[in-house]
Design a protein around this motif. Structure first.
Motif, PDB file in Angstrom:
ATOM      1  N   ASP A   1      30.362  83.507 120.849  1.00 12.66           N
ATOM      2  CA  ASP A   1      28.974  83.855 121.209  1.00 12.66           C
ATOM      3  C   ASP A   1      28.647  83.181 122.533  1.00 12.66           C
ATOM      4  N   PRO A   2      29.290  83.666 123.620  1.00 12.44           N
ATOM      5  CA  PRO A   2      29.185  82.971 124.919  1.00 12.44           C
ATOM      6  C   PRO A   2      27.743  82.829 125.405  1.00 12.44           C
TER       7      PRO A   2
ATOM      8  N   GLU B   1      32.812  92.343 106.496  1.00 14.78           N
ATOM      9  CA  GLU B   1      32.537  93.055 107.742  1.00 14.78           C
ATOM     10  C   GLU B   1      31.412  92.302 108.429  1.00 14.78           C
ATOM     11  N   ALA B   2      31.514  92.172 109.747  1.00 17.03           N
ATOM     12  CA  ALA B   2      30.467  91.467 110.477  1.00 17.03           C
ATOM     13  C   ALA B   2      30.252  92.163 111.806  1.00 17.03           C
ATOM     14  N   VAL B   3      29.130  91.879 112.429  1.00 21.64           N
ATOM     15  CA  VAL B   3      28.835  92.413 113.756  1.00 21.64           C
ATOM     16  C   VAL B   3      28.818  91.231 114.724  1.00 21.64           C
ATOM     17  N   THR B   4      29.516  91.381 115.830  1.00 23.38           N
ATOM     18  CA  THR B   4      29.656  90.282 116.787  1.00 23.38           C
ATOM     19  C   THR B   4      28.395  90.136 117.639  1.00 23.38           C
TER      20      THR B   4
ATOM     21  N   ALA C   1      28.484  85.369 113.941  1.00 24.77           N
ATOM     22  CA  ALA C   1      28.448  86.831 113.789  1.00 24.77           C
ATOM     23  C   ALA C   1      27.464  87.123 112.662  1.00 24.77           C
ATOM     24  N   VAL C   2      27.098  88.401 112.538  1.00 22.54           N
ATOM     25  CA  VAL C   2      26.164  88.804 111.477  1.00 22.54           C
ATOM     26  C   VAL C   2      26.971  89.498 110.377  1.00 22.54           C
ATOM     27  N   ILE C   3      27.049  88.889 109.208  1.00 26.43           N
ATOM     28  CA  ILE C   3      27.803  89.491 108.102  1.00 26.43           C
ATOM     29  C   ILE C   3      27.019  90.681 107.545  1.00 26.43           C
ATOM     30  N   THR C   4      27.681  91.835 107.444  1.00 29.86           N
ATOM     31  CA  THR C   4      26.981  93.048 107.002  1.00 29.86           C
ATOM     32  C   THR C   4      27.473  93.577 105.655  1.00 29.86           C
ATOM     33  N   ARG C   5      28.741  93.364 105.319  1.00 31.92           N
ATOM     34  CA  ARG C   5      29.287  93.845 104.043  1.00 31.92           C
ATOM     35  C   ARG C   5      30.339  92.863 103.557  1.00 31.92           C
ATOM     36  N   ALA C   6      30.689  92.983 102.285  1.00 30.47           N
ATOM     37  CA  ALA C   6      31.730  92.100 101.759  1.00 30.47           C
ATOM     38  C   ALA C   6      32.450  92.738 100.581  1.00 30.47           C
TER      39      ALA C   6
END
Lengths: 466, 466
Positions: A454-455, A163-166, A199-204
C-alpha cells in the motif's frame, strides 16, 4: 470531480452516504472512539469494491474497511476517510458438506453462518458474544479468537482461501478449498489479522467441522486458577482432547454480572472465588445415545469425573447442564464479558495472553503492581483460561494515570513471555504497546510490507503500526 | 578482502568449506540438480548466522540456506552462492511438557525431535519418509506436509514462534509459545513456506501434542478411490475424527515397490487395485487397555468396523497390524514413495492437490490427457488421499515432451480447483507452473514483499518467484 461525486457516479446515489446518514459508521461498539468520515460507501460486489479502491487510490484518500462494528480496539476509526462497508457482501455462496467448506462474502454475520452450517449437520466453530453482529470480514481482518480456540484454533486456522481487493483496486485471488497448498508466499495469513491495512478482504473459503453430536457443559468451582488448570488437563486426558471451552470468571466478575442482570441466577448455592464454565464436544456416535438417566454418556461421564474430582478436593462445587436452557444460562454469564468489563466509565481493557502455567503468576503480580500505583483500583477479570488469554480490565480510582497502570500490566505480561494483544488486535488502542514491546526488527519488517502493498498508505491509515 | 576471507575471519577456517569439501552441498537428494557454490559456511549460533548475512549483504553475494538436503524441488541450488548450512544449530533447547512446546534450533533432525518428545510422553506429529535426515529449518522453510496432515495440519500449523535472521543480518524475534497473539502482521506465516527467500529461520517454538496412547494401523483394499473416501468418512465418524493417516497406493506402485524390495511382502494374498494404509490414534485411556484378544480396544474396534464394511462390500480385503513390527512393515511400503517414484530415469514428479471429492476425476482425466500425448507413458501414483494430495509421477516413453505432459496434468488440476504444488514447494522446479497458474496480482504482491524484505535480492535468489 470530487471523490464523493465519483463514488456516486459509480455505485449510485443511495450507496454513498454523507452527513447524518453516516452516524452508524462514526463510532464503534465501545463508544470510546468517535470520528467524522468523508462518506460511507456500501458496495454490493467485489467489482464495486475494486471501483471504490480505484477512485480512492487515484485521489489518495484514506479508506477504512468496516463490517460489524464490534471491534474493541478502535480499528475502524476514520476521520476524513471513505468508510467501506462490506455488509452487503453477505451471501453464503456455498456450503459443501462433502468437502466441509463454506464459501462466504465478507459481510456475512457470524451467527448466520453458524445456522447455515448447522442446517447441513456441520459447524463453523468460531464463536463469541458478538456473533449476532460481527461479520466474517471483521473476523478475518482481526483474526478473531473467542471461546472455542482451545479446540479449533483462531480464525486464521479456519480459513482455507480468501479474496481481497488491493490498495490500487485489483482482485487478489487466493480462493482455494485445499488443505495443502505450497505455491509461494502465504499471502492469506499475511492479510488475516492485518486489520484492513494491507487489502480489503471480500470473500473467504472457510473450514467447517463435524458438528459435535453431544455437548456436556458445566459450571465448576475450584480453589485456585492453578487447580483449575489441573482439572483442565484431567478432563483433556479423560475425553481425548474434547474440551472446547474452559472459561474463568472470578467472584468480582460474577457479582458485577448479577448486579447488571437482577433476573439472572448465581451459578452455585454459595459464592465461589474461581468459577469455571467448561464444555466438551463429542462427535463419536457411541457417546451420543442417552442412557437410563436421560443424559447422553458424555454428560454422564463428565458428571462422574467431576464427582471423583470433588472427592479428591480438586473441585469444590459443580453443576452439569441437563438441558439446552441450562446450557444457555451458563453461557449467558460468560458472554456478558464486554458489557461487564466496560460497565464502569474509564475502564482500562487489557487483552493479554501468557503461557498457561503462568496465568496464576500473572494475576498475582499484575494485581500487586496495579495496587501499588492505585490502592483502590478494581480488577475485572474474565479469561479464556484454556488459551492463557486473560481479559484483564481495570477500574481505576484516579490515583494513578491510566497509561501507567496499563504499562505495569504489560511489563508483567512481557516478563512472563506473554503478549499485550491476544485476540482484540491493535487498531488505535494498542499502538503504543506495539512500540514498547514488539521487536524493532519485526516492526521494521511490518512497515516494509505495508509500504510494499500500500505505497500510498491509503488503507486504514494510522492503525496497527506505531 | 574477499568474501571467503571475511567469512573465515569471522567463523574460523574450518567452518568455511571450499573446493571438494563442498561436495555434499553441491547437489540435493534427487540428484537432479548440481551446482558449484562459492563456499559452504557452518555457523554455530544465531549470532554467527547474523555475521554471515552481514558479510554477504555488504558484498551483495547470494546466500542459500540449507539444512537436510531432502527437498525435491531444487530449492537449495546455489551456483556461486554462500551455502549457509544450519546443521550445527541442532540443539533441542527445551521441551516443556506442561506447556506442550519444544524450543529447537533449525538444525535439529526431525527424528531427533520425535524421540525427545516421546521421552516426555508427547509427540511432534509431523512425519514423513525423510525424517532421519530432514531438519527443522527445512521443514519450516518449505512448510513440509507428510502423512499426518489429515489430523494435525501442515508444518505451519505446528509452529507457535520462530527466530530468523534478515537479509541484512539482524535477528527477527518472533519467539513465542502463545496460542493467541494478535500483535501486528503475522510474519511467522509469511516466513514459513518462503523457502529461504525472505529470511533465514534459525530457531522455532513448536507445538507438541499428547502422544496417542494407542494406534490402530491397517492395510485395506477398496474397489475404487471414491469408495475408499466413503470408508474414510465412515472411520472418521466412528472414531470421532481419530484418523491420522489415509494413504493410497495403486497396484503399479505396489508392484514397483516389491520389485525394488524382493525381501518385502505383498500386503494381501492377491494383488489389489486400490491399497490403502490407514492409521488411527487414540489418546483416551479407556481405549488403551488390551482386551481378552490381546488387542487394545481401538484396534479391536477397527477390526470390527472393517469386518462390517467387508460384509457391505465396501472393503475387499483388510489386514490389521497386531504388532509394532507389522505396523512398521506397512509403513515401509508407503515411505518408499520417493524411491519408487524416482526409480525410473526421467521421471516427472507432480505434487498436486485437489479437493477430496475430485481425486478420482483427477486420476481419470490426467491419465487420459497424458496417454493422448504419450500412449506408453506410465503413471506412478502414491497419495495422501485424506488430504487430496496426489504424488502423480509420470514415466514418459519419450513420445512427448516432458513439459507438455506436466502442463497437461496441471491443466486438469486447475480445472478441478487444485494446486500444482501441494507440499514439495516451488524451488526451481515449479517456477514455470507459478507463472502459468498463480493469479498475476498475487505474484505481484509476492514480488513486492520479496523486494521489501530483501532489497538486494541476496536470499536464495531465483527461487519461488517466476
Amino acid at each position: 470531480m470530487s471523490v464523493i461525486q465519483a463514488l456516486r457516479g459509480t455505485l449510485g446515489e443511495d450507496r454513498v452516504l454523507t452527513g447524518d446518514d453516516m452516524a452508524a459508521w462514526s463510532t464503534d461498539w465501545t463508544g470510546r472512539y468517535r470520528w467524522t468520515p468523508l462518506c460511507v460507501v456500501r458496495p454490493g460486489s467485489t467489482e464495486e469494491v475494486c471501483a471504490v479502491m480505484r477512485i480512492a487510490h487515484a485521489a489518495a484518500v484514506p479508506v477504512v474497511p468496516v463490517s460489524g462494528h464490534t471491534g474493541l480496539a478502535g480499528g475502524t476509526h476514520g476521520d476524513g476517510a471513505v468508510m467501506l462497508s462490506l455488509e452487503r457482501l453477505n451471501a453464503i455462496e456455498e456450503i459443501r458438506p462433502e468437502a466441509r467448506v463454506a464459501v462466504v462474502g465478507a459481510g456475512v454475520v457470524l451467527s448466520a453462518l453458524h445456522e447455515a452450517a448447522e442446517a447441513q449437520g456441520l459447524s463453523f466453530p468460531m464463536t463469541f458474544g458478538a456473533r449476532g453482529s460481527a461479520r466474517i470480514g471483521g473476523l478475518l481482518a482481526t483474526n478473531a479468537g473467542g471461546s472455542n480456540v482451545l479446540r479449533y484454533g483462531n480464525t486464521r486456522d479456519l480459513v482455507l482461501g480468501l479474496e481481497a481487493v488491493t490498495a490500487e483496486g485489483r482482485v487478489l485471488d487466493l480462493m482455494t478449498a485445499l488443505h495443502k497448498n505450497n505455491a509461494g508466499y502465504d499471502l492469506r495469513h499475511l492479510l488475516i489479522g492485518s486489520e484492513g491495512t494491507l487489502a480489503v478482504i471480500t470473500r473467504a473459503v472457510l473450514k467447517l467441522v463435524r458438528q459435535p453430536r453431544a455437548h456436556a457443559t458445566a459450571m465448576v468451582a475450584a480453589r485456585s486458577v492453578s487447580e483449575a488448570l489441573v482439572l483442565l488437563n484431567r478432563l483433556q486426558d479423560v475425553s481425548g482432547g474434547a474440551v472446547e471451552a474452559f472459561e474463568y470468571m472470578p467472584a468480582a466478575y460474577m457479582d458485577t454480572y448479577l448486579a447488571l442482570h437482577p433476573e439472572a441466577r448465581a451459578p452455585f448455592d454459595s459464592p465461589q472465588a474461581v468459577n469455571i464454565l467448561l464444555e466438551l464436544g463429542v462427535t463419536a456416535p457411541r457417546d451420543s445415545t442417552p442412557g437410563e438417566d436421560g443424559l447422553v454418556p458424555v454428560t454422564g461421564s463428565l458428571q462422574e469425573t467431576l464427582a471423583e474430582l470433588m472427592e479428591q478436593g480438586l473441585v469444590l462445587d459443580a453443576v452439569v447442564a441437563r438441558s439446552e436452557t441450562q446450557r444457555a444460562e451458563m453461557w449467558a454469564r460468560r458472554e456478558a464479558a464486554a458489557e461487564v468489563s466496560l460497565s464502569r466509565l474509564g475502564a482500562l481493557v487489557n487483552d493479554v495472553a501468557v503461557p498457561l502455567d503462568a496465568v496464576e503468576a500473572f494475576l498475582t503480580e499484575a494485581g500487586a503492581r496495579c495496587r501499588a500505583l492505585d490502592p483502590d483500583v478494581q480488577e475485572m477479570v474474565v479469561a479464556h483460561l484454556g488459551d492463557g488469554n486473560v481479559h484483564y480490565a481495570l477500574w481505576p480510582s484516579g490515583a494513578a494515570e491510566g497509561g501507567a497502570l496499563v504499562e505495569a500490566v504489560e511489563e508483567v505480561v512481557r516478563a512472563l513471555g506473554g503478549t499485550f494483544s491476544a485476540e482484540h488486535g491493535i487498531g488505535l488502542h494498542k499502538k503504543a504497546s506495539m512500540a514498547r514491546h514488539r521487536d524493532p526488527v519485526a516492526l521494521e519488517a511490518m512497515r516494509a510490507v505495508k509500504t510494499a502493498l500500500d505505497p500510498k498508505g491509503i488503507l486504514n491509515p494510522g492503525k496497527v503500526l506505531p
